[in-house]
Motif scaffolding. Structure first.
Motif, short mmCIF file in Angstrom:
data_model
loop_
_atom_site.label_atom_id
_atom_site.label_comp_id
_atom_site.label_asym_id
_atom_site.label_seq_id
_atom_site.Cartn_x
_atom_site.Cartn_y
_atom_site.Cartn_z
N THR A 3 0.63 -1.15 -0.15
CA THR A 3 0.08 0.15 0.05
C THR A 3 0.83 1.20 0.04
N PRO A 4 0.68 2.27 -0.90
CA PRO A 4 1.28 3.27 -1.00
C PRO A 4 1.11 4.07 0.34
N VAL A 5 2.32 4.97 0.87
CA VAL A 5 2.21 5.80 2.00
C VAL A 5 2.60 7.15 1.45
N PHE A 6 1.40 8.08 1.39
CA PHE A 6 1.57 9.40 0.86
C PHE A 6 2.15 10.32 2.07
N ILE A 7 3.06 11.25 1.65
CA ILE A 7 3.62 12.05 2.69
C ILE A 7 3.61 13.42 2.14
N SER A 8 3.48 14.41 2.99
CA SER A 8 3.37 15.98 2.52
C SER A 8 4.92 16.47 2.23
N ILE A 9 4.87 17.59 1.92
CA ILE A 9 6.30 18.43 1.48
C ILE A 9 7.26 18.18 2.84
N GLY A 38 4.61 23.74 -16.12
CA GLY A 38 3.60 23.11 -15.48
C GLY A 38 4.32 21.71 -15.04
N LYS A 39 5.74 21.71 -15.08
CA LYS A 39 6.14 20.15 -14.75
C LYS A 39 6.86 20.36 -13.31
N ARG A 40 6.75 19.37 -12.25
CA ARG A 40 7.50 19.43 -11.12
C ARG A 40 8.87 18.60 -11.21
N LYS A 41 9.60 18.96 -10.45
CA LYS A 41 10.88 18.39 -10.54
C LYS A 41 10.71 17.02 -9.72
N LEU A 42 9.74 16.99 -8.55
CA LEU A 42 9.42 15.53 -7.86
C LEU A 42 8.11 15.40 -8.29
N VAL A 59 8.21 6.17 -3.93
CA VAL A 59 8.73 6.76 -5.22
C VAL A 59 9.84 7.72 -4.87
N LEU A 60 9.55 8.42 -3.86
CA LEU A 60 10.70 9.53 -3.47
C LEU A 60 11.70 8.83 -3.15
N LEU A 61 11.93 7.76 -2.39
CA LEU A 61 13.05 6.91 -2.24
C LEU A 61 13.73 6.41 -3.57
N ALA A 62 12.84 5.81 -4.35
CA ALA A 62 13.25 5.33 -5.59
C ALA A 62 14.01 6.27 -6.53
N ILE A 63 13.44 7.39 -6.51
CA ILE A 63 14.16 8.41 -7.34
C ILE A 63 15.41 8.66 -7.06
#
Length: 90
Positions: A3-9, A38-42, A59-63
């Motif tokens: 299950t994905p774990v969504f985190i804030s900034i 309109g593109k984000r770096k992450l 996803v953040l860690l995989a990047i």
């Protein structure tokens, strides 16, 4: 599939700090803000419920892991330099 774990900034900033990447709040915000095209770096997205930016922790860690792997494969290292060769000579 886990299950994905969504985190804030701010959560993203803390996750990156855990792996030694210390960013200021402004730096992580710039990575989350869209550029002129309109593109984000992450890959942050706007949560439809609370209207805040979120990103999947994995996803953040995989990047960052992929960037490290790319850097290693693109490095031009002919041979490792022994520590005694790095010391200044008299």
């Amino acid at each position: 599939m886990p299950t994905p774990v969504f985190i804030s900034i701010e959560g993203a900033r803390k996750v990156l700090a855990e792996i030694g990447i210390n960013l200021t709040a402004r730096q992580i915000k710039r990575a989350a803000d869209p550029d002129a095209y309109g593109k984000r770096k992450l890959p942050f997205f706007v949560d439809p419920i609370d209207k805040r930016l979120k990103i999947d922790r994995r996803v953040l860690l995989a990047i960052y892991n992929q960037c490290q792997a790319d850097a290693q494969s693109n490095a031009k290292v002919s041979r490792p330099v022994p520590q005694n060769e790095l010391a200044p000579r008299p």
